[in-house]
Design a protein around this motif. Structure first.
Motif, PDB file in Angstrom:
ATOM      1  N   GLN A 188       0.847  -1.191   0.000  1.00 52.84           N
ATOM      2  CA  GLN A 188       0.000   0.000   0.000  1.00 52.84           C
ATOM      3  C   GLN A 188       0.886   1.246   0.000  1.00 52.84           C
ATOM      4  N   PRO A 189       1.403   1.631  -1.170  1.00 48.65           N
ATOM      5  CA  PRO A 189       2.275   2.819  -1.222  1.00 48.65           C
ATOM      6  C   PRO A 189       1.521   4.064  -0.762  1.00 48.65           C
ATOM      7  N   PRO A 190       2.195   4.968  -0.061  1.00 49.01           N
ATOM      8  CA  PRO A 190       1.534   6.207   0.379  1.00 49.01           C
ATOM      9  C   PRO A 190       1.195   7.096  -0.818  1.00 49.01           C
ATOM     10  N   PHE A 191       0.215   7.956  -0.623  1.00 54.10           N
ATOM     11  CA  PHE A 191      -0.190   8.871  -1.695  1.00 54.10           C
ATOM     12  C   PHE A 191       0.738  10.077  -1.735  1.00 54.10           C
ATOM     13  N   LYS A 192       2.026   9.772  -1.983  1.00 52.42           N
ATOM     14  CA  LYS A 192       3.053  10.810  -2.076  1.00 52.42           C
ATOM     15  C   LYS A 192       3.990  10.505  -3.240  1.00 52.42           C
ATOM     16  N   GLN A 193       3.451   9.998  -4.317  1.00 52.86           N
ATOM     17  CA  GLN A 193       4.273   9.537  -5.433  1.00 52.86           C
ATOM     18  C   GLN A 193       4.501  10.654  -6.453  1.00 52.86           C
ATOM     19  N   ASP A 194       5.662  10.582  -7.095  1.00 50.22           N
ATOM     20  CA  ASP A 194       5.977  11.529  -8.168  1.00 50.22           C
ATOM     21  C   ASP A 194       5.667  10.946  -9.540  1.00 50.22           C
ATOM     22  N   PHE A 195       5.799   9.595  -9.661  1.00 52.66           N
ATOM     23  CA  PHE A 195       5.555   8.942 -10.946  1.00 52.66           C
ATOM     24  C   PHE A 195       4.813   7.619 -10.739  1.00 52.66           C
ATOM     25  N   ILE A 196       3.954   7.305 -11.687  1.00 53.99           N
ATOM     26  CA  ILE A 196       3.344   5.980 -11.767  1.00 53.99           C
ATOM     27  C   ILE A 196       3.647   5.432 -13.156  1.00 53.99           C
ATOM     28  N   ILE A 197       4.347   4.308 -13.197  1.00 56.05           N
ATOM     29  CA  ILE A 197       4.632   3.645 -14.472  1.00 56.05           C
ATOM     30  C   ILE A 197       3.525   2.631 -14.737  1.00 56.05           C
ATOM     31  N   VAL A 198       2.913   2.706 -15.899  1.00 56.45           N
ATOM     32  CA  VAL A 198       1.893   1.727 -16.282  1.00 56.45           C
ATOM     33  C   VAL A 198       2.505   0.830 -17.349  1.00 56.45           C
ATOM     34  N   LEU A 199       2.599  -0.452 -17.044  1.00 52.03           N
ATOM     35  CA  LEU A 199       3.253  -1.401 -17.943  1.00 52.03           C
ATOM     36  C   LEU A 199       2.322  -1.812 -19.077  1.00 52.03           C
ATOM     37  N   GLY A 200       2.852  -1.802 -20.286  1.00 49.49           N
ATOM     38  CA  GLY A 200       2.047  -2.086 -21.471  1.00 49.49           C
ATOM     39  C   GLY A 200       1.725  -3.561 -21.653  1.00 49.49           C
ATOM     40  N   ALA A 201       0.784  -3.815 -22.547  1.00 50.04           N
ATOM     41  CA  ALA A 201       0.399  -5.178 -22.951  1.00 50.04           C
ATOM     42  C   ALA A 201      -0.144  -5.068 -24.373  1.00 50.04           C
ATOM     43  N   GLY A 202      -0.530  -6.177 -24.952  1.00 50.96           N
ATOM     44  CA  GLY A 202      -1.006  -6.164 -26.329  1.00 50.96           C
ATOM     45  C   GLY A 202      -2.249  -5.305 -26.517  1.00 50.96           C
ATOM     46  N   LEU A 203      -2.463  -4.861 -27.771  1.00 51.21           N
ATOM     47  CA  LEU A 203      -3.597  -3.998 -28.096  1.00 51.21           C
ATOM     48  C   LEU A 203      -4.672  -4.756 -28.865  1.00 51.21           C
ATOM     49  N   LEU A 204      -5.872  -4.243 -28.769  1.00 52.33           N
ATOM     50  CA  LEU A 204      -7.012  -4.802 -29.492  1.00 52.33           C
ATOM     51  C   LEU A 204      -7.096  -4.139 -30.872  1.00 52.33           C
ATOM     52  N   ASN A 205      -7.091  -4.965 -31.918  1.00 54.39           N
ATOM     53  CA  ASN A 205      -7.114  -4.455 -33.301  1.00 54.39           C
ATOM     54  C   ASN A 205      -5.937  -3.521 -33.582  1.00 54.39           C
ATOM     55  N   GLY A 206      -4.881  -3.660 -32.801  1.00 59.94           N
ATOM     56  CA  GLY A 206      -3.668  -2.890 -33.039  1.00 59.94           C
ATOM     57  C   GLY A 206      -3.706  -1.443 -32.610  1.00 59.94           C
ATOM     58  N   GLU A 207      -4.817  -0.991 -31.969  1.00 60.52           N
ATOM     59  CA  GLU A 207      -4.894   0.428 -31.613  1.00 60.52           C
ATOM     60  C   GLU A 207      -5.687   0.735 -30.345  1.00 60.52           C
ATOM     61  N   LYS A 208      -6.388  -0.242 -29.775  1.00 61.14           N
ATOM     62  CA  LYS A 208      -7.189   0.004 -28.577  1.00 61.14           C
ATOM     63  C   LYS A 208      -6.707  -0.877 -27.431  1.00 61.14           C
ATOM     64  N   VAL A 209      -6.833  -0.347 -26.214  1.00 62.52           N
ATOM     65  CA  VAL A 209      -6.410  -1.122 -25.043  1.00 62.52           C
ATOM     66  C   VAL A 209      -7.356  -2.305 -24.846  1.00 62.52           C
ATOM     67  N   THR A 210      -6.801  -3.433 -24.498  1.00 70.73           N
ATOM     68  CA  THR A 210      -7.596  -4.615 -24.183  1.00 70.73           C
ATOM     69  C   THR A 210      -8.148  -4.471 -22.753  1.00 70.73           C
ATOM     70  N   PRO A 211      -9.128  -5.288 -22.369  1.00 71.07           N
ATOM     71  CA  PRO A 211      -9.607  -5.242 -20.974  1.00 71.07           C
ATOM     72  C   PRO A 211      -8.486  -5.449 -19.969  1.00 71.07           C
ATOM     73  N   LEU A 212      -7.520  -6.313 -20.305  1.00 69.13           N
ATOM     74  CA  LEU A 212      -6.388  -6.560 -19.421  1.00 69.13           C
ATOM     75  C   LEU A 212      -5.561  -5.291 -19.231  1.00 69.13           C
ATOM     76  N   LEU A 213      -5.236  -4.621 -20.329  1.00 73.96           N
ATOM     77  CA  LEU A 213      -4.437  -3.398 -20.266  1.00 73.96           C
ATOM     78  C   LEU A 213      -5.244  -2.264 -19.636  1.00 73.96           C
ATOM     79  N   ALA A 214      -6.541  -2.226 -19.915  1.00 70.87           N
ATOM     80  CA  ALA A 214      -7.397  -1.191 -19.330  1.00 70.87           C
ATOM     81  C   ALA A 214      -7.417  -1.289 -17.807  1.00 70.87           C
ATOM     82  N   SER A 215      -7.373  -2.520 -17.288  1.00 68.07           N
ATOM     83  CA  SER A 215      -7.374  -2.687 -15.824  1.00 68.07           C
ATOM     84  C   SER A 215      -6.094  -2.108 -15.212  1.00 68.07           C
TER      85      SER A 215
END
Length: 398
Positions: free
Chosen positions: A210-237
């Protein structure tokens, strides 16, 4: 009577501790409640045992201290899972010892509950596990695309079926020396089952971060795309989990962290995963100035490596960073962060429950591959020992 009074005292103390915690995370509150209850029980057992001038509780306590020490030093390492499982095993033995020594009602209740679980496992056991794996494989087959990575539960179910048949039928008709050689299969499986248990344990514990709400950056790790251009449900989560943290911090600290969307463009994708995540976040109302793109990475290791390069260019002296990925993935991702000297904990996004067994198996295979030399040495030593035993057995026959 004394044990009841002591238990209620500790219960009340830790009850007040838990509900003083300000958290909107239901999982975190459940964890704190379980911690409070466990500490109440443990404190009571230790006090009762001390009154009987016995100190066997030092054994599970030592394993727990080792776990805590190594976990505080470095959260993402498999040895943490081993120490915690040794703590659980020794604590179970301690409960039996405590019940025999003190005949207290607390130890008796615990032993009865654990005994019932043991009976259920012995009655259903391996057969139920195999049937559940086949059932899960069918669900994954129906809902996900056909790929080797989505067939892991089916492969495991087939292998366990073979082991079941082998142990009950085939091994009985083999010569002793050949049965010893073939023991390599169940023994190596048992070894990897223990390694998997350690991996699963520390993966689940790591999700309680449970990191404290004092962050400078949040990295969101990528995953495959739907139809090559839209986020999948997995990536959207993954994005949604980051945005949830972003919103909570902005409410509490009035300053949101920068969102680093990390993911390059695959050969079958029209845009980079980072750009797709940015488009998704903009639709959710996130200001563009709070978004940074890292669109060169192709692996989780590169996600961490290139994101760290971006963070290093900031004017912040000691930037606080976290990353967002799916719950089954954050432990291995944390290892890659450590390999890049990036001090960042993960926050877990939910994954469809039907997909979790397959996902954890895939992560485990990736972890085994990362440490393949260590596992290969063990397997070579095992095969060498079995070969010697088989040779001796064969000579004795003649």
């Amino acid at each position: 009577m004394l044990s009841l009074i002591v238990f209620c005292f500790f219960l009340l103390f830790f009850y007040r501790f838990v509900f003083k915690q300000k958290t909107s995370n239901r999982t975190h509150l459940i964890f704190l409640s379980l911690l409070w209850f466990s500490l109440s029980i443990s404190s009571t057992l230790i006090l009762i045992e001390a009154l009987h001038h016995s100190y066997f509780f030092l054994v599970p306590l030592s394993f727990f201290i080792l776990f805590y020490f190594f976990y505080r030093q470095k959260k993402a390492q498999l040895i943490n899972g081993m120490w915690f499982n040794l703590f659980l095993a020794s604590f179970f033995i301690y409960l039996i010892y405590h019940m025999v020594l003190t005949k207290s009602w607390i130890g008796t209740i615990f032993i009865i509950a654990l005994g019932l679980l043991g009976i259920l496992y012995a009655f259903f056991g391996s057969l139920s596990l195999i049937l559940l794996l086949y059932w899960n494989a069918i669900i994954v087959w129906r809902r996900e695309r056909f790929a080797l990575g989505n067939l892991l539960t089916l492969i495991l179910a087939l292998f366990l079926t073979f082991l079941l048949i082998y142990n009950h039928f085939i091994v009985e008709i083999l010569p002793e020396w050949l049965a010893i050689l073939f023991a390599f299969v169940p023994l190596s499986f048992s070894y990897f089952a223990i390694v998997f248990l350690n991996f699963l344990t520390i993966s689940l514990i790591y999700q309680l971060n449970q990191p404290p709400f004092k962050q400078d950056f949040i990295i969101v790790l990528g995953a495959g795309l739907l139809n090559g251009e839209k986020v999948t449900p997995l990536l959207a989560s993954r994005v949604d989990r980051a945005l949830e943290f972003y919103s909570h911090q902005k409410k509490q600290a009035e300053k949101g962290p920068k969102l680093i969307f990390s993911g390059g463009q695959g050969p079958d994708e029209k845009i980079s995963e980072a750009q797709a995540m940015k488009n998704y976040a903009l639709q959710k109302g996130i200001p563009e100035e709070d978004i940074i793109l890292e669109d060169q990475s192709t692996t989780t290791f590169e996600n961490m490596k290139f994101s760290k390069q971006i963070i290093s260019k900031s004017q912040i002296a000691q930037p606080k960073t976290i990353f967002s990925s799916n719950n089954y993935h954050i432990f291995r991702a944390a290892i890659f962060a450590q390999m890049n000297q990036l001090n960042a904990d993960g926050i877990a996004a939910k994954t469809a429950r039907y997909f979790l067994p397959n996902a954890f198996l895939r992560e485990f295979i990736a972890m085994v591959t990362m440490n393949k030399k260590r596992h290969l040495v063990f397997l070579l030593c095992l095969s060498f020992c079995l070969a010697i035993l088989a040779f001796v057995s064969h000579i004795n026959v003649y």
